[in-house]
Design a protein around this motif. Structure first.
Motif, PDB file in Angstrom:
ATOM      1  N   ILE A 175       0.698   4.399  -2.636  1.00 58.13           N
ATOM      2  CA  ILE A 175       0.613   5.821  -2.270  1.00 58.13           C
ATOM      3  C   ILE A 175       1.711   6.625  -2.964  1.00 58.13           C
ATOM      4  CG2 ILE A 175       0.831   7.432  -0.346  1.00 58.13           C
ATOM      5  CD1 ILE A 175      -0.450   5.283   1.435  1.00 58.13           C
ATOM      6  N   LEU A 176       2.944   6.093  -2.967  1.00 64.48           N
ATOM      7  CA  LEU A 176       4.049   6.798  -3.622  1.00 64.48           C
ATOM      8  C   LEU A 176       3.817   6.935  -5.121  1.00 64.48           C
ATOM      9  CD1 LEU A 176       7.131   5.244  -1.777  1.00 64.48           C
ATOM     10  CD2 LEU A 176       6.325   7.614  -1.633  1.00 64.48           C
ATOM     11  N   PHE A 177       3.326   5.872  -5.755  1.00 59.27           N
ATOM     12  CA  PHE A 177       3.058   5.944  -7.191  1.00 59.27           C
ATOM     13  C   PHE A 177       1.962   6.959  -7.494  1.00 59.27           C
ATOM     14  CE2 PHE A 177       5.237   1.930  -8.643  1.00 59.27           C
ATOM     15  CZ  PHE A 177       5.845   2.506  -9.738  1.00 59.27           C
ATOM     16  N   ASP A 178       0.924   6.987  -6.667  1.00 56.99           N
ATOM     17  CA  ASP A 178      -0.160   7.954  -6.894  1.00 56.99           C
ATOM     18  C   ASP A 178       0.357   9.388  -6.811  1.00 56.99           C
ATOM     19  OD1 ASP A 178      -1.963   5.941  -7.290  1.00 56.99           O
ATOM     20  OD2 ASP A 178      -2.826   6.019  -5.264  1.00 56.99           O
ATOM     21  N   LYS A 179       1.233   9.661  -5.858  1.00 57.28           N
ATOM     22  CA  LYS A 179       1.810  11.004  -5.746  1.00 57.28           C
ATOM     23  C   LYS A 179       2.718  11.306  -6.929  1.00 57.28           C
ATOM     24  CE  LYS A 179       1.780  11.322  -0.677  1.00 57.28           C
ATOM     25  NZ  LYS A 179       2.634  11.447   0.533  1.00 57.28           N
ATOM     26  N   LEU A 180       3.516  10.305  -7.327  1.00 57.14           N
ATOM     27  CA  LEU A 180       4.451  10.508  -8.428  1.00 57.14           C
ATOM     28  C   LEU A 180       3.720  10.765  -9.739  1.00 57.14           C
ATOM     29  CD1 LEU A 180       7.288  10.526  -9.594  1.00 57.14           C
ATOM     30  CD2 LEU A 180       7.217   8.033  -9.689  1.00 57.14           C
ATOM     31  N   LEU A 181       2.617  10.073  -9.970  1.00 55.94           N
ATOM     32  CA  LEU A 181       1.860  10.245 -11.213  1.00 55.94           C
ATOM     33  C   LEU A 181       1.223  11.627 -11.320  1.00 55.94           C
ATOM     34  CD1 LEU A 181       0.135   6.755 -11.499  1.00 55.94           C
ATOM     35  CD2 LEU A 181       1.970   7.647 -12.943  1.00 55.94           C
ATOM     36  N   SER A 182       1.080  12.318 -10.195  1.00 56.76           N
ATOM     37  CA  SER A 182       0.484  13.660 -10.216  1.00 56.76           C
ATOM     38  C   SER A 182       1.520  14.759 -10.027  1.00 56.76           C
ATOM     39  CB  SER A 182      -0.573  13.774  -9.109  1.00 56.76           C
ATOM     40  OG  SER A 182       0.003  13.575  -7.839  1.00 56.76           O
ATOM     41  N   THR A 183       2.799  14.402 -10.075  1.00 55.66           N
ATOM     42  CA  THR A 183       3.872  15.379  -9.864  1.00 55.66           C
ATOM     43  C   THR A 183       4.620  15.637 -11.164  1.00 55.66           C
ATOM     44  OG1 THR A 183       4.169  14.605  -7.589  1.00 55.66           O
ATOM     45  CG2 THR A 183       5.958  15.893  -8.551  1.00 55.66           C
ATOM     46  N   PRO A 184       4.686  16.888 -11.630  1.00 57.70           N
ATOM     47  CA  PRO A 184       5.462  17.190 -12.834  1.00 57.70           C
ATOM     48  C   PRO A 184       6.959  16.979 -12.596  1.00 57.70           C
ATOM     49  CG  PRO A 184       3.911  18.963 -12.340  1.00 57.70           C
ATOM     50  CD  PRO A 184       3.952  18.066 -11.142  1.00 57.70           C
ATOM     51  N   THR A 185       7.529  16.029 -13.302  1.00 63.16           N
ATOM     52  CA  THR A 185       8.963  15.758 -13.206  1.00 63.16           C
ATOM     53  C   THR A 185       9.523  15.536 -14.605  1.00 63.16           C
ATOM     54  OG1 THR A 185       8.593  13.376 -12.911  1.00 63.16           O
ATOM     55  CG2 THR A 185       8.768  14.720 -10.912  1.00 63.16           C
ATOM     56  N   PHE A 186      10.835  15.439 -14.678  1.00 59.91           N
ATOM     57  CA  PHE A 186      11.491  15.321 -15.981  1.00 59.91           C
ATOM     58  C   PHE A 186      11.111  14.018 -16.693  1.00 59.91           C
ATOM     59  CE2 PHE A 186      15.176  14.217 -18.647  1.00 59.91           C
ATOM     60  CZ  PHE A 186      15.232  15.345 -19.438  1.00 59.91           C
ATOM     61  N   HIS A 187      11.025  12.918 -15.938  1.00 62.95           N
ATOM     62  CA  HIS A 187      10.722  11.613 -16.528  1.00 62.95           C
ATOM     63  C   HIS A 187       9.265  11.208 -16.301  1.00 62.95           C
ATOM     64  CE1 HIS A 187      14.879  10.727 -17.621  1.00 62.95           C
ATOM     65  NE2 HIS A 187      15.247  11.173 -16.438  1.00 62.95           N
ATOM     66  N   ALA A 188       8.396  12.167 -16.125  1.00 58.43           N
ATOM     67  CA  ALA A 188       6.982  11.867 -15.869  1.00 58.43           C
ATOM     68  C   ALA A 188       6.339  10.993 -16.947  1.00 58.43           C
ATOM     69  CB  ALA A 188       6.198  13.168 -15.705  1.00 58.43           C
ATOM     70  N   PRO A 189       6.681  11.140 -18.244  1.00 59.17           N
ATOM     71  CA  PRO A 189       6.034  10.303 -19.259  1.00 59.17           C
ATOM     72  C   PRO A 189       6.245   8.800 -19.059  1.00 59.17           C
ATOM     73  CG  PRO A 189       7.115  12.177 -20.297  1.00 59.17           C
ATOM     74  CD  PRO A 189       7.535  12.181 -18.863  1.00 59.17           C
ATOM     75  N   ILE A 239       1.396  -8.150  -9.182  1.00 60.13           N
ATOM     76  CA  ILE A 239       0.849  -8.416  -7.845  1.00 60.13           C
ATOM     77  C   ILE A 239      -0.672  -8.385  -7.899  1.00 60.13           C
ATOM     78  CG2 ILE A 239       2.839  -7.415  -6.631  1.00 60.13           C
ATOM     79  CD1 ILE A 239       1.133  -4.923  -6.190  1.00 60.13           C
ATOM     80  N   GLU A 240      -1.272  -8.859  -6.820  1.00 61.50           N
ATOM     81  CA  GLU A 240      -2.723  -8.803  -6.701  1.00 61.50           C
ATOM     82  C   GLU A 240      -3.142  -7.378  -6.322  1.00 61.50           C
ATOM     83  OE1 GLU A 240      -4.901 -11.199  -7.365  1.00 61.50           O
ATOM     84  OE2 GLU A 240      -3.254 -12.519  -7.964  1.00 61.50           O
ATOM     85  N   PRO A 241      -4.207  -6.858  -6.908  1.00 58.70           N
ATOM     86  CA  PRO A 241      -4.584  -5.443  -6.708  1.00 58.70           C
ATOM     87  C   PRO A 241      -4.834  -5.066  -5.260  1.00 58.70           C
ATOM     88  CG  PRO A 241      -5.781  -6.388  -8.551  1.00 58.70           C
ATOM     89  CD  PRO A 241      -5.076  -7.525  -7.882  1.00 58.70           C
ATOM     90  N   HIS A 242      -5.393  -5.989  -4.452  1.00 57.12           N
ATOM     91  CA  HIS A 242      -5.729  -5.624  -3.075  1.00 57.12           C
ATOM     92  C   HIS A 242      -4.487  -5.282  -2.251  1.00 57.12           C
ATOM     93  CE1 HIS A 242      -4.486  -9.799  -2.489  1.00 57.12           C
ATOM     94  NE2 HIS A 242      -4.398  -9.547  -1.181  1.00 57.12           N
ATOM     95  N   LEU A 243      -3.308  -5.749  -2.699  1.00 57.92           N
ATOM     96  CA  LEU A 243      -2.073  -5.429  -1.992  1.00 57.92           C
ATOM     97  C   LEU A 243      -1.580  -4.011  -2.274  1.00 57.92           C
ATOM     98  CD1 LEU A 243      -0.149  -8.776  -2.620  1.00 57.92           C
ATOM     99  CD2 LEU A 243      -1.288  -8.068  -0.504  1.00 57.92           C
ATOM    100  N   LEU A 244      -1.995  -3.448  -3.399  1.00 54.67           N
ATOM    101  CA  LEU A 244      -1.500  -2.143  -3.849  1.00 54.67           C
ATOM    102  C   LEU A 244      -2.449  -1.004  -3.506  1.00 54.67           C
ATOM    103  CD1 LEU A 244       0.869  -0.848  -5.418  1.00 54.67           C
ATOM    104  CD2 LEU A 244      -0.480  -1.124  -7.499  1.00 54.67           C
ATOM    105  N   LEU A 245      -3.767  -1.259  -3.570  1.00 54.43           N
ATOM    106  CA  LEU A 245      -4.766  -0.205  -3.370  1.00 54.43           C
ATOM    107  C   LEU A 245      -5.095  -0.042  -1.893  1.00 54.43           C
ATOM    108  CD1 LEU A 245      -7.270  -1.034  -6.249  1.00 54.43           C
ATOM    109  CD2 LEU A 245      -5.294   0.491  -6.326  1.00 54.43           C
ATOM    110  N   LYS A 280       0.824  -1.213   0.000  1.00 53.46           N
ATOM    111  CA  LYS A 280       0.000   0.000   0.000  1.00 53.46           C
ATOM    112  C   LYS A 280       0.860   1.265   0.000  1.00 53.46           C
ATOM    113  CE  LYS A 280      -3.845  -2.322   2.326  1.00 53.46           C
ATOM    114  NZ  LYS A 280      -4.554  -2.564   1.071  1.00 53.46           N
ATOM    115  N   ARG A 281       1.986   1.229   0.692  1.00 52.31           N
ATOM    116  CA  ARG A 281       2.866   2.407   0.665  1.00 52.31           C
ATOM    117  C   ARG A 281       3.416   2.650  -0.741  1.00 52.31           C
ATOM    118  NH1 ARG A 281       4.628  -0.057   5.572  1.00 52.31           N
ATOM    119  NH2 ARG A 281       3.975   1.136   7.413  1.00 52.31           N
ATOM    120  N   ILE A 282       3.658   1.555  -1.464  1.00 51.66           N
ATOM    121  CA  ILE A 282       4.104   1.708  -2.857  1.00 51.66           C
ATOM    122  C   ILE A 282       3.012   2.361  -3.683  1.00 51.66           C
ATOM    123  CG2 ILE A 282       4.847   0.458  -4.926  1.00 51.66           C
ATOM    124  CD1 ILE A 282       6.065  -1.647  -3.115  1.00 51.66           C
TER     125      ILE A 282
END
Length: 713
Positions: A233-247, A260-266, A229-231
């Motif tokens: 959360i980090l991905f959700d923040k990263l996907l909404s942050t303008p960065t050089f390698h955002a694409p 992985i199984e979705p329930h482990l990530l969400l 779940k912490r992963i």
């Protein structure tokens, strides 16, 4: 450990030699910085109005001010960087320090090395590479706690340095049995402070990789709470942050989701929402879509004590069985599709943010600090980028951009002043603004503009004593700035008005002292005299005393046209002045040693005054004779002569009868006697060929003399 005496002696000599060179170069630089008024005047800033007292009259003046006298709104600066000048920095000093520190790394005397590193980093705190070298030196000498302290100090100095954060986390990860929770806190702190930096992709991916390693370690240890779940959360923040390698981040997220199984990530809430939607689409209860399974892994202990999963068993490996759940393949596909669809919307919005910033980002050629000046396009780009972010209004992004900008642009006072003003307008926090000014002084210690800006901020916050203290501190170290003296007196005056008291006598004493100290410099003496005269006129309503000050200044600087002009203007505009006072003020200039052209101008002003406001016709006629006599003394080559000879009171201007290149011959028309009774003139006056005045330096004009028409007796 013992110190290598021969090496240390050599290094010490180098250090002291470089220190002396540094002091000498700084002294020369400061002198150039104060004396080069003509060069600095090209910069359209208040700093261009700088004057300097003569060397013989310079002395610290802080003791004279006593102990009793101990930018609130953002004005959007136009995006024009033409006022930027070369920052006052000694590149040779920086190079000397680099050579010294190169020798320090080979020295085993820890205290000696610390002294050199601290001295250098206190002067150049934005050099992240030397913070890293300093920490590595402490670690090499076995001082782990000191190394950690160095990393922390470096982070405080350059909080947006991604390389510094990654070096710090890498150093911590190599510590055996270091608590994962502490390292997680360090990553969380790094993301919070530097996560919005445009080049922070590596930091985000390092943090995600660490959380993935922690999840695998917990999984291998059979923890029932192991999840990603912490992963997520980090991905959700990263996907909404303008960065050089955002694409590339959405693709990484999809790849990880497919392993992985979705329930482990969400998080639990989103997982339940998606499962309800999938159950409705498949028309099946959740029990038919989720199954309990047991998974087997081959685990191995890593170098840092954490467990990881390997593909094949071997020496040091062991099997682990883990209870988990799996989703129905059809449901799993629908769940992943919905997750990706939701993240794609976030990703698309973020890409638009990246797109509108890409033009600015691509023009940032040097994002790191260096003592060499930045070129004009990069300075202009930073200023435009800041203006853009301020218009966008996202406070976090504005602050991050200011912090980014002030790494490569740390030597440019304009950006510090802009940052402090924005900080005050946005947060109204005195402590935050003072922190900005404190950092600015580290990089721009000789900047008068910074000191004036800081004193203005303190005064706007009604901290008059602090504002005076700021000016006094700078004056003791860098004396000789006129603007600083005027600001000091202005603060005293405004403080007295605010508190209902009077500081008139004190202000007058300061002006008198400044005038006395500048006797050796007539220009500076006149400057202060003009200011004191204006103070008498406007604040004390005493025109006579103002003229007295100017008259005394004229005796020192007899050719200063501004003194005479101010003297006349006081008499001309003051209600308490009589006609005689005005005439006498003009006569002071006319009886002086000014140039003839300047006297003509004052004479013309006096004639205009007498014609418009004078009450004595005889005085008007007398001065008219004087004025034209003065005009007659002007050489023909003087431009001002044409203006007054072509006076409409003397001649009527008409278009030239012939082109300038072929002027008609001058016709001499003698003065004719009054004709006898019943006698007609020999020729009519209107038929006389007009005289043409030609000045090679001016357009040709024709002057026609006006004579009274003869009447028949």
């Amino acid at each position: 450990m013992g110190r290598d005496r021969s090496r240390s002696s050599s290094d010490s000599d180098d250090y002291h030699r470089s220190s002396r060179k540094k002091e000498d170069s700084h002294r020369r630089r400061d002198d150039r910085h104060r004396d080069s008024d003509r060069d600095r005047r090209r910069r359209s800033r208040s700093n261009s109005s700088r004057h300097r007292r003569s060397e013989g009259s310079q002395r610290p003046r802080s003791s004279r001010h006593g102990s009793d006298y101990k930018d609130t709104s953002l004005m959007t600066r136009p995006s024009v960087a033409s006022h930027f000048g070369t920052p006052p920095i000694d590149v040779a000093d920086f190079d000397n320090w680099v050579n010294i520190l190169a020798k320090v790394d080979q020295n085993e005397d820890v205290e000696y090395a610390r002294e050199k590193y601290r001295a250098f980093l206190s002067r150049y705190p934005n050099c992240y590479g030397f913070w890293q070298k300093y920490a590595e030196y402490e670690k090499k000498m076995g001082n782990i706690a000191e190394a950690k302290a160095v990393w922390e100090k470096g982070i405080i100095s350059i909080p947006l340095s991604i390389d510094l954060w990654l070096g710090y986390t890498a150093d911590v990860k190599n510590i055996k049995n270091f608590p994962p929770a502490s390292l997680r806190d360090l990553y969380a702190r790094a993301i919070e402070i530097a996560g919005l930096e445009y080049q922070s992709d590596r930091l985000w991916l390092e943090a995600i990789g660490f959380e993935r390693a922690v999840y695998i370690d917990e999984l291998c240890r059979g923890s029932s709470k192991a999840n990603c779940k912490r992963i997520g959360i980090l991905f959700d923040k990263l996907l909404s942050t303008p960065t050089f390698h955002a694409p590339s981040h959405l693709e990484r997220y999809v790849q990880y989701l497919n392993t992985i199984e979705p329930h482990l990530l969400l998080n639990d809430r989103e997982y339940e929402e998606i499962m309800k939607m999938v159950c409705k689409q498949l028309d099946k209860p959740i029990g038919e879509l989720v199954h309990q399974v047991q998974l087997s892994y081959i685990c191995q202990t890593g170098e840092n004590g954490m467990l990881n999963i390997v593909n094949e068993s071997g020496e040091g490996t062991f099997p682990v069985n883990v209870n988990s759940i799996q989703h129905d393949p059809t449901a799993l596909q629908l769940i992943r599709s919905e997750i990706i669809a939701r993240r794609s919307k976030i990703y698309e919005r973020n890409m638009k943010e990246c797109e509108i910033r890409s033009g600015f980002e691509i023009n940032i050629k040097r994002p790191y600090f260096h003592v060499k000046p930045l070129d004009y396009p990069q300075l202009f780009n930073w200023l435009s980028y800041l203006d853009f972010e301020i218009r966008q209004g996202q406070e976090d992004r504005i602050k991050i951009l200011f912090d980014r900008c002030l790494i490569p642009c740390a030597l440019y006072e304009e950006f510090w002043i802009k940052y402090a003003r924005w900080m005050w307008k946005t947060y109204k926090s005195k402590s935050k603004c003072r922190e900005v000014y404190l950092k600015a002084k580290t990089h721009c210690p000789t900047s008068l503009n910074l000191v004036l800006s800081q004193s203005g901020f303190e005064e706007a916050a009604e901290n008059f004593d602090e504002a005076l203290k700021v000016l006094d501190t700078f004056r003791r170290e860098y004396p000789g700035y006129v603007l600083l003296e005027l600001r000091y007196l202005g603060i005293l005056r405004r403080k007295a008005e605010k508190e209902g008291g009077t500081a008139s006598e004190y202000v007058l004493n300061q002006y008198e002292a400044l005038i006395k100290d500048s006797q050796a410099s007539p220009n500076l003496h006149s400057f202060y005299s003009l200011k004191l005269a204006r103070y008498h006129l406007k604040s004390r309503r005493d025109a006579k005393l103002a003229q007295k000050v100017l008259k005394k200044a004229v005796s020192v600087d007899q050719f200063n046209l501004q003194l005479y002009s101010q003297y006349v203007d006081i008499a001309y505009t003051s209600e308490s002045m009589t006609e005689l006072d005005v005439i006498q003020s003009f006569d002071l200039a006319l009886d002086s040693n000014l140039r003839l052209e300047d006297k003509v101008r004052f004479s013309q002003r006096k004639l205009d005054y007498l014609e418009e406001l004078g009450n004595n016709i005889q005085a008007i006629e007398d001065h008219r004779d004087y004025h034209y006599n003065l005009l007659g003394q002007l050489p023909d080559s003087v431009t001002i002569r044409t203006r007054f000879i072509n006076d409409p009171n003397r001649a009527t201007l008409q278009p030239a009868a012939m082109p300038p290149q072929q002027p008609p011959p001058m016709v001499y028309a003698p003065q004719m006697q009054q004709p006898a009774m019943n006698m007609m003139p020999m020729m009519p006056m209107q038929q006389i060929q007009p005289m043409t005045y030609m000045n090679p330096a001016q357009p040709a004009v024709q002057l026609t003399l006006i004579e009274p028409t003869s009447s028949t007796m």
